[in-house]
Scaffold this active site. Structure first.
Site, short mmCIF file in Angstrom:
data_model
loop_
_atom_site.label_atom_id
_atom_site.label_comp_id
_atom_site.label_asym_id
_atom_site.label_seq_id
_atom_site.Cartn_x
_atom_site.Cartn_y
_atom_site.Cartn_z
N HIS A 63 0.87 -1.18 0.00
CA HIS A 63 0.00 0.00 0.00
C HIS A 63 0.91 1.23 0.00
O HIS A 63 1.44 1.60 1.04
CB HIS A 63 -0.88 0.02 1.25
CG HIS A 63 -1.73 -1.21 1.43
ND1 HIS A 63 -3.03 -1.27 1.04
CD2 HIS A 63 -1.45 -2.43 1.96
CE1 HIS A 63 -3.54 -2.47 1.32
NE2 HIS A 63 -2.59 -3.19 1.87
N PHE A 64 1.11 1.80 -1.18
CA PHE A 64 2.03 2.94 -1.27
C PHE A 64 1.31 4.29 -1.10
O PHE A 64 1.93 5.34 -1.16
CB PHE A 64 2.82 2.89 -2.58
CG PHE A 64 3.97 1.89 -2.56
CD1 PHE A 64 4.24 1.12 -1.43
CD2 PHE A 64 4.80 1.73 -3.67
CE1 PHE A 64 5.30 0.20 -1.40
CE2 PHE A 64 5.86 0.82 -3.64
CZ PHE A 64 6.11 0.06 -2.52
N ARG A 65 -0.01 4.26 -0.91
CA ARG A 65 -0.79 5.41 -0.43
C ARG A 65 -0.97 6.56 -1.40
O ARG A 65 -1.48 7.61 -1.00
CB ARG A 65 -0.19 5.96 0.87
CG ARG A 65 0.02 4.96 1.99
CD ARG A 65 -1.24 4.26 2.38
NE ARG A 65 -1.10 3.52 3.64
CZ ARG A 65 -1.92 2.53 3.99
NH1 ARG A 65 -2.90 2.16 3.21
NH2 ARG A 65 -1.76 1.91 5.15
N HIS A 239 -3.01 -12.48 2.78
CA HIS A 239 -2.56 -12.52 4.19
C HIS A 239 -3.27 -13.54 5.08
O HIS A 239 -3.92 -13.18 6.06
CB HIS A 239 -2.57 -11.13 4.83
CG HIS A 239 -3.75 -10.25 4.57
ND1 HIS A 239 -5.04 -10.71 4.59
CD2 HIS A 239 -3.82 -8.92 4.32
CE1 HIS A 239 -5.85 -9.69 4.35
NE2 HIS A 239 -5.14 -8.60 4.18
N ASP A 313 2.53 -6.86 2.62
CA ASP A 313 1.42 -6.02 3.09
C ASP A 313 1.95 -4.73 3.71
O ASP A 313 1.45 -4.27 4.74
CB ASP A 313 0.53 -6.78 4.08
CG ASP A 313 -0.83 -6.14 4.25
OD1 ASP A 313 -1.12 -5.16 3.55
OD2 ASP A 313 -1.60 -6.62 5.11
C1 NCD Z 1 -3.86 -2.28 5.23
C2 NCD Z 1 -3.80 -0.77 4.99
O1 NCD Z 1 -3.53 -0.02 5.94
O2 NCD Z 1 -4.01 -0.35 3.86
N1 NCD Z 1 -3.74 -2.50 6.63
C3 NCD Z 1 -3.40 -3.64 7.25
O3 NCD Z 1 -3.44 -3.67 8.47
N2 NCD Z 1 -3.01 -4.71 6.58
C4 NCD Z 1 -5.11 -2.83 4.65
C5 NCD Z 1 -5.15 -4.34 4.51
O4 NCD Z 1 -4.29 -4.94 3.85
O5 NCD Z 1 -6.07 -4.97 5.02
ZN ZN Z 2 -2.92 -5.05 2.58
ZN ZN Z 3 -6.07 -6.78 3.72
#
Ligand code: NCD
Ligand code: ZN
Ligand code: ZN
Length: 447
Positions: A63-65, A239, A313
């Site tokens: 997740h690079f936001r 995951h 993740d």
């Molecule tokens: C991820 C996120 O913050 O985008 N957070 C996490 O705890 N893994 C979302 C996700 O992968 O469920």
């Molecule tokens: Zn994730």
């Molecule tokens: Zn997830």
């Protein structure tokens, strides 16, 4: 430009041997056995003596936001930290702002990455209750799959109607990657603790694993498997975090023949609920880290063929957003820089062989997503490579990791293995603490 990396221990396709790799332009021109005898005629000679040479890591869950949450992280910053971890390709998730649930949003991410990403990139498309028609039109050579949030997590994406799930599973031409946690069970657990601790609207973070339980994960994963079997969908469960869920997957057929596959991520392999005391909300993630017994079961399954790929993740948040407890602190931790060194540490502990590390982080990622010309050290493939030092004994400290959010639960941890150099499409993107700024990745191609 002709480069040779010579005298390294190459780990590739189930084998380990002393050899050299010749790079010409963006591609691998030659892979040889034994020490190189003639080093003349090269523009660049990289000495691999004492080092291991692996295919670059493909991390298919980050997740690079960007866009929309660039105060936490962005494509430029996180692709730099990826390069420092030996990651040469990543696949980013759709829960940014706006979510990647329209063609316009997808194109915008490609535009940003083409300009800013230091390593190769691709993007999952996000499913909603109503965007199936767009999913049917996606280009399978550009989009690796569709992410289906069957439980709620960071960002508002959720497909919670059974009708919509059946429609998507029955009609998506692309692989479906699911986040599986049963929201009803989670909400029921929250209500239980709120009743038990009257008046409290947050709990210590260790309750996170008692709210987002194995039962919540198993219930949702089971539904995903059931619908996939009924509809024939190509399902990939993200995951997997508990021992119980491992029984949902098989290891008696090759990856290419599986219709149902799974991913395990570094947080659940490296942490467990005993670590809340020391690391608190830094290890709060969804699904929650489970018991040490669960972690042990996941580690053992790394070598059985049940787990198909390992990703990180990588989910950066600001430290101030990680304040509070089980209900208030945001979930997710930055990890993309530490997958390779963590997996090699697990290999040193005897959980899996080094070639198996390369299977899970590189080869299987390429096989599962049908990524063209990457994930292996093979003549004609892109020169995506990583050189690792087996005896560096270094400590993770601020300044040695590059995530924009500025923290990681790996802080102060010591690793024996260290990434020395990362090569992306034939160019050095990272070397000994320095991210080389001019290098840019390419969009991954599939099929
Ligand atoms: C991820 C996120 O913050 O985008 N957070 C996490 O705890 N893994 C979302 C996700 O992968 O469920
Ligand atoms: Zn994730
Ligand atoms: Zn997830």
């Amino acid at each position: 430009m002709k480069t040779i990396i010579h005298n390294a221990t190459i780990i590739n396709e189930g084998k380990e041997w002393l050899g050299s790799v010749v790079i010409e332009g963006e591609h691998i021109a030659e892979v040889t056995d034994g020490p190189a005898t003639d080093l003349s005629g090269y523009d660049q000679v990289i000495d691999g003596t004492g080092l291991y040479l692996l295919p670059g890591i493909i991390d298919s869950h980050v997740h690079f936001r960007e866009p929309g949450m660039t105060e936490k992280a962005d494509i430029a910053s996180e692709s730099r930290t990826a390069a420092a971890g030996g990651v040469t390709s990543y696949i980013d998730m759709p829960n940014c702002i706006p979510p990647t649930t329209t063609l316009e949003a997808l194109e915008e991410k490609h535009r940003i990455a083409a300009e800013k990403s230091r390593v190769n990139y691709s993007f999952f498309f996000g499913a909603t209750n109503t965007n199936l028609e767009t999913i049917k039109d996606l280009d399978p050579s550009v989009v690796p799959g569709v992410k289906v949030y069957m439980g709620s997590t960071t960002g508002g994406l959720l497909v919670d109607r059974e009708r919509a799930l059946y429609d998507i599973f029955g009609n998506s031409p692309l692989l479906l990657m699911t986040h599986c946690e049963d929201t009803d069970i989670i909400n029921q657990n929250i209500r239980y603790f709120k009743k038990r601790y009257k008046g409290q609207n947050d709990f210590p973070v260790r309750y996170h694993s008692r709210i987002r339980t194995t039962e919540a994960c198993f219930a949702s994963s089971s539904v995903a498997v059931k619908i996939a079997k009924e509809t024939g969908a190509r399902l990939h469960i993200a995951h997997v975090s508990s021992k119980k869920e491992l029984d949902l997957f098989r290891n008696d057929i090759p990856l290419e023949e599986k219709r149902i596959t799974c991913e395990v991520v570094i947080p659940h392999l490296m942490f467990c609920s005993d670590d809340y005391d020391q690391l608190g909300c830094m290890i709060k993630c969804n699904p929650a880290v489970k018991s040490s017994e669960d972690r042990e079961a996941l580690r053992h399954a790394l070598s059985t063929g049940i787990i198909d790929v390992v990703s990180t993740d990588h989910a950066p948040h600001l430290l101030k957003e990680k304040q509070g407890g089980a209900l208030k602190a945001l979930s997710g931790m930055p990890m993309v820089q530490f997958s390779l060194v963590s997996m090699l540490e697990l290999s040193d502990k005897g959980y899996l062989s080094r070639p198996r590390v390369v299977d899970l982080l590189c080869h299987n990622q390429a096989r599962l997503f049908k990524i063209g010309q990457r994930g292996y050290i093979r003549k004609g493939y892109y020169a995506d490579l990583v050189l690792v030092d087996p005896d560096a004994n270094w400590q993770v400290l601020k300044g040695r990791y590059y995530t924009k959010c500025g923290w990681t639960p790996m802080d102060e941890r010591t690793f024996k293995w260290k990434v020395r150099r990362t090569i992306v499409n034939g160019k050095t993107a990272y070397c000994d603490g320095i991210v080389i700024d001019g290098v840019r990745g390419k969009a991954l191609r599939f099929g």
